[in-house]
Each structure stands twice: as structure tokens, then as C-alpha cells.
Enzyme design. Structure first.
Site, PDB file in Angstrom:
ATOM      1  N   LYS A  43      11.138   4.316  17.091  1.00 45.72           N
ATOM      2  CA  LYS A  43      10.899   4.620  18.518  1.00 45.72           C
ATOM      3  C   LYS A  43       9.528   4.082  18.973  1.00 45.72           C
ATOM      4  CE  LYS A  43      14.920   6.367  19.313  1.00 45.72           C
ATOM      5  NZ  LYS A  43      15.470   7.478  18.624  1.00 45.72           N
TER       6      LYS A  43
HETATM    7  C1  LIG Z   1      16.713   8.368  18.505  1.00 44.50           C
HETATM    8  C2  LIG Z   1      17.506   9.092  19.528  1.00 44.50           C
HETATM    9  C3  LIG Z   1      17.753  10.489  19.458  1.00 44.50           C
HETATM   10  C4  LIG Z   1      17.435  11.325  18.254  1.00 44.50           C
HETATM   11  O1  LIG Z   1      16.202  11.258  17.738  1.00 44.50           O
HETATM   12  P1  LIG Z   1      15.999  11.472  16.150  1.00 44.50           P
HETATM   13  O2  LIG Z   1      14.512  11.648  16.072  1.00 44.50           O
HETATM   14  O3  LIG Z   1      16.470  10.238  15.485  1.00 44.50           O
HETATM   15  O4  LIG Z   1      16.734  12.691  15.749  1.00 44.50           O
HETATM   16  C5  LIG Z   1      18.393  11.086  20.507  1.00 44.50           C
HETATM   17  N1  LIG Z   1      18.818  10.391  21.571  1.00 44.50           N
HETATM   18  C6  LIG Z   1      18.640   9.059  21.670  1.00 44.50           C
HETATM   19  C7  LIG Z   1      19.127   8.349  22.888  1.00 44.50           C
HETATM   20  C8  LIG Z   1      17.990   8.363  20.649  1.00 44.50           C
HETATM   21  O5  LIG Z   1      17.830   7.031  20.736  1.00 44.50           O
END
Ligand SMILES: *Cc1c(COP(=O)(O)O)cnc(C)c1O
Length: 362
Positions: free
Chosen positions: A180
Site C-alpha cells: 500500500k
Molecule cells: C488491501 C485492501 C484491503 C485490506 O487490507 P489488508 O491490510 O490487506 O487486510 C481492503 N480493501 C481494499 C480495497 C484493499 O486494497
């Protein structure tokens, strides 16, 4: 191989991790507390709560507003399955909605159609870091007295009308997983001005345990969802790099894609508002007859691509017969090109050249 996405970790993160390791304390302690304080100052809110993943952030937010069995929660089908899993984890039903073709965020008219007496909340996904139809969704939620949870997993550090995401909404959830905008290894955070929600989430992330003098009590279902100091230490270093290094690099690469691919594209493209966002992914729309051919050409050139996303209403566990025409068409047309801070200009030019060659050929 040019990767679709990547954790961009430097010397400072390595040093922070070894500093925590040498303390021999890896649980939730001073590093998490500092990360929360720094995140709250960054966003401009009194308090932020950190948890172990973005998925658990959404799960805890839903639980804290009382969503449970028998309830319905609206969400766009075009999202990572984490959004849907977080909803179904509460026992509630995730109701898949269509997206707006211009922004790829929740379609307001379609969401409105799916509101029932069981609807408790709307999960709004900032697709590709865009706030898109967010204002109209807040208006709809006010009309029907619904809570809004923003799945801002793509949108950490992004703005909407000059305000940071997480500073103005009902409840906003971030993800700091490996790829992210910033990472803490794994991690997530919740931002809200609702003190009751903050208190419930703080208890629920540590198995519901609430300390009382030399005793403790548990008043509600909790989970083991806290963040570890080891991960918070990584997140703190990444936060310092966001506006100086990681963010500007993503914006620069997205601008170059936008400029160099614009003339080639036959279908309307998602326009990323790069003056106010840090793009997490770079999806393009290609005619369905060409999409897989382009994906294969990129694969042969050692360039990874992605598909954001396989619609949730087409997955066995969440299958519904309701047609979602925009989402289903997009599923045939979308292709995500590599975007992360470690891509250099020569690598991006290679990607652009393969796309140009493939789309120019008949
Ligand atoms: C990455 C993501 C999540 C979840 O996050 P994690 O930290 O991987 O559990 C939720 N929604 C979207 C759209 C994402 O891209």
C-alpha cells in the site's frame, strides 16, 4: 521482471526493526502508541487506532457501530475480497452494488435501489485512491440514516477537496499491508471522531480485555487484532517518507502513464486526480477483445499486470444473481499496469512501449 507492486523498504526501516528487536519487546507498546500519535497529527484528528490489518480495521469498525447477523451492508462488488470478508465476519450480509462508470466508485442510484429495512451501513471503497462519488454517498447515507465506513486502503495520504481522507468522514479504515502507499509490513488503522467507536475498537482489538485497577473485564466479543511494535516501527519510518519520496514517485509515474497512453486509448479512462491523490494502482480500460492479448504481450516482456478486481458477486461464497452491468463489463476490460516507487523511468518506458505496440496493431 517488472513487478506490479512492491514493498519499498530502505535502511531506515531496517534500522527501526533492529532497534525494536533489541528491546526484546514485540507486542503492542510504545512504538504503536507513537505511530498512533504521529498518524493522528498527520491526518489532523484527535485519535487513530492501529490494528493488525486493513481487513480487521473494517471488521472492527462494522462491529463497533453494531452491525451483526440479520443486517445488510452495501458495498461495491468491484473491490478486494477483504471488504466483503470484513462484512461477512460480523454475520451481516454484504449486498453487492454497481460502480459509477466515470469514477469506478459506488454508483449512488444503484446503491439507493438496494437499501432495505435491514440496511445498516455503506462501505465506500476509494478505488485507485479516488474519492469519486463519496459526497453523493454521504448525502444518501444522511437521507436514510446509515453509517458510512470508508475503505481507504488505497487512499492513505490522499485528499478530497483539499481535506485529507480520514479527517472529515464518519469512519475511515486504512491498510498498511506490504504494497500500500505506506506499509508497516502488515497493518491497518481506523480514523473517526466518534469516541464511542474508538473505545469499542480499542477493547475489541485485544480480545475485549479492558483493564480495571488490578483486575480486568470483558464486555463484548473481541479479537486478537492489535498491531505489534515491530510493525509500528516500520510504519513510522514509511510515514516520514510518504510526502518526500514514496508519494511524489507514484504521482510522477502515474502522470507519465497518463500523458503517454492518453492518445492510444479507445475506451474512456479513469482520470486520476493527481493534484490531490497518491495513486496506489494504475488501472487502464482496454477493449475486451484486446485485453488478454495485451496482458499476454506484457507477460512475455516480463512485465507483471493485475486485475482490480474480480467482482465479489461472481465469487462462489458471495454469488448473487443480481446483474451489475458496469462492474461485469469492467471485469472484461480492466488491466492494472505496474506502479510502485522503485520502478525507474527506463522500466516504465519499456512498459509503455509494449502497450503502445499492442494497442496500435489491428
Ligand atoms: C488491501 C485492501 C484491503 C485490506 O487490507 P489488508 O491490510 O490487506 O487486510 C481492503 N480493501 C481494499 C480495497 C484493499 O486494497
Amino acid at each position: 521482471m517488472i513487478r506490479l507492486s512492491k514493498s519499498c523498504i530502505g535502511e531506515r526501516e531496517l534500522a527501526a526493526v533492529s532497534r525494536v528487536l533489541s528491546n526484546s519487546f514485540l507486542g503492542m507498546g510504545p512504538e504503536v502508541a507513537s505511530f498512533e500519535t504521529e498518524l493522528a497529527a498527520f491526518i489532523g484528528v484527535p485519535e487513530i487506532v492501529c490494528v493488525n490489518t486493513g481487513t480487521s480495521a473494517i471488521h472492527l469498525a462494522l462491529q463497533a457501530i453494531g452491525v451483526g447477523p440479520g443486517d445488510e451492508v452495501l458495498a461495491p462488488s468491484l473491490t478486494y475480497v477483504a471488504t466483503f470478508q470484513a462484512i461477512s465476519a460480523t454475520g451481516a450480509k454484504a449486498v453487492a452494488c454497481d460502480v459509477d462508470e466515470a469514477h469506478l466508485t459506488l454508483d449512488v442510484e444503484d446503491a439507493k435501489k438496494r437499501i432495505s429495512s435491514k440496511t445498516k451501513a455503506i462501505v465506500f471503497v476509494h478505488y485507485a485512491s479516488c474519492a469519486g462519488t463519496l459526497d453523493a454517498i454521504y448525502q444518501l447515507a444522511r437521507e436514510y440514516n446509515l453509517r458510512v465506513i470508508e475503505d481507504a486502503a488505497h487512499a492513505f495520504g490522499c485528499k478530497h477537496q483539499n481535506k485529507l481522507i480520514g479527517s472529515f468522514g464518519d469512519i475511515t479504515c486504512f491498510s498498511f499491508d506490504g504494497i500500500k502507499n505506506i506499509t508497516s509490513g502488515e497493518g491497518g488503522a481506523i480514523s473517526t471522531r466518534d469516541q464511542a467507536v474508538i473505545q469499542k475498537i480499542k477493547a475489541a482489538r485485544t480480545l475485549g480485555v479492558q483493564a480495571k485497577e488490578n483486575d480486568f473485564d470483558v464486555q463484548a466479543q473481541g479479537w486478537r487484532y492489535h498491531m505489534s511494535d515491530l510493525f509500528a516501527a516500520i510504519g513510522r519510518e514509511q510515514l516520514k517518507r510518504l510526502y518526500t519520496e514514496l508519494g511524489p514517485r507514484r504521482v510522477l509515474l502515474a502522470k507519465r502513464y497518463q500523458e503517454q497512453l492518453a492518445r492510444l486509448m479507445h475506451l474512456p479512462q479513469l482520470t486520476l486526480p493527481l493534484h490531490e491523490i497518491i495513486p496506489h494502482i494504475y488501472p487502464i480500460r482496454v477493449h475486451r477483445e484486446k485485453r488478454d492479448e495485451l496482458r499476454e504481450a506484457l507477460r512475455v516482456a516480463q512485465i507483471q499486470t493485475g486485475l482490480h478486481y474480480k467482482p465479489n458477486h461472481l465469487l462462489s461464497y458471495y454469488r448473487s444473481e443480481t446483474p451489475l452491468p458496469v462492474t461485469e463489463a469492467l471485469y472484461q476490460e480492466l488491466l492494472t499496469l505496474p506502479l510502485h516507487p522503485d520502478i525507474n523511468i527506463e522500466e516504465q518506458d519499456r512498459i509503455i512501449e509494449v502497450v503502445q505496440q499492442c494497442l496500435r496493431s489491428p
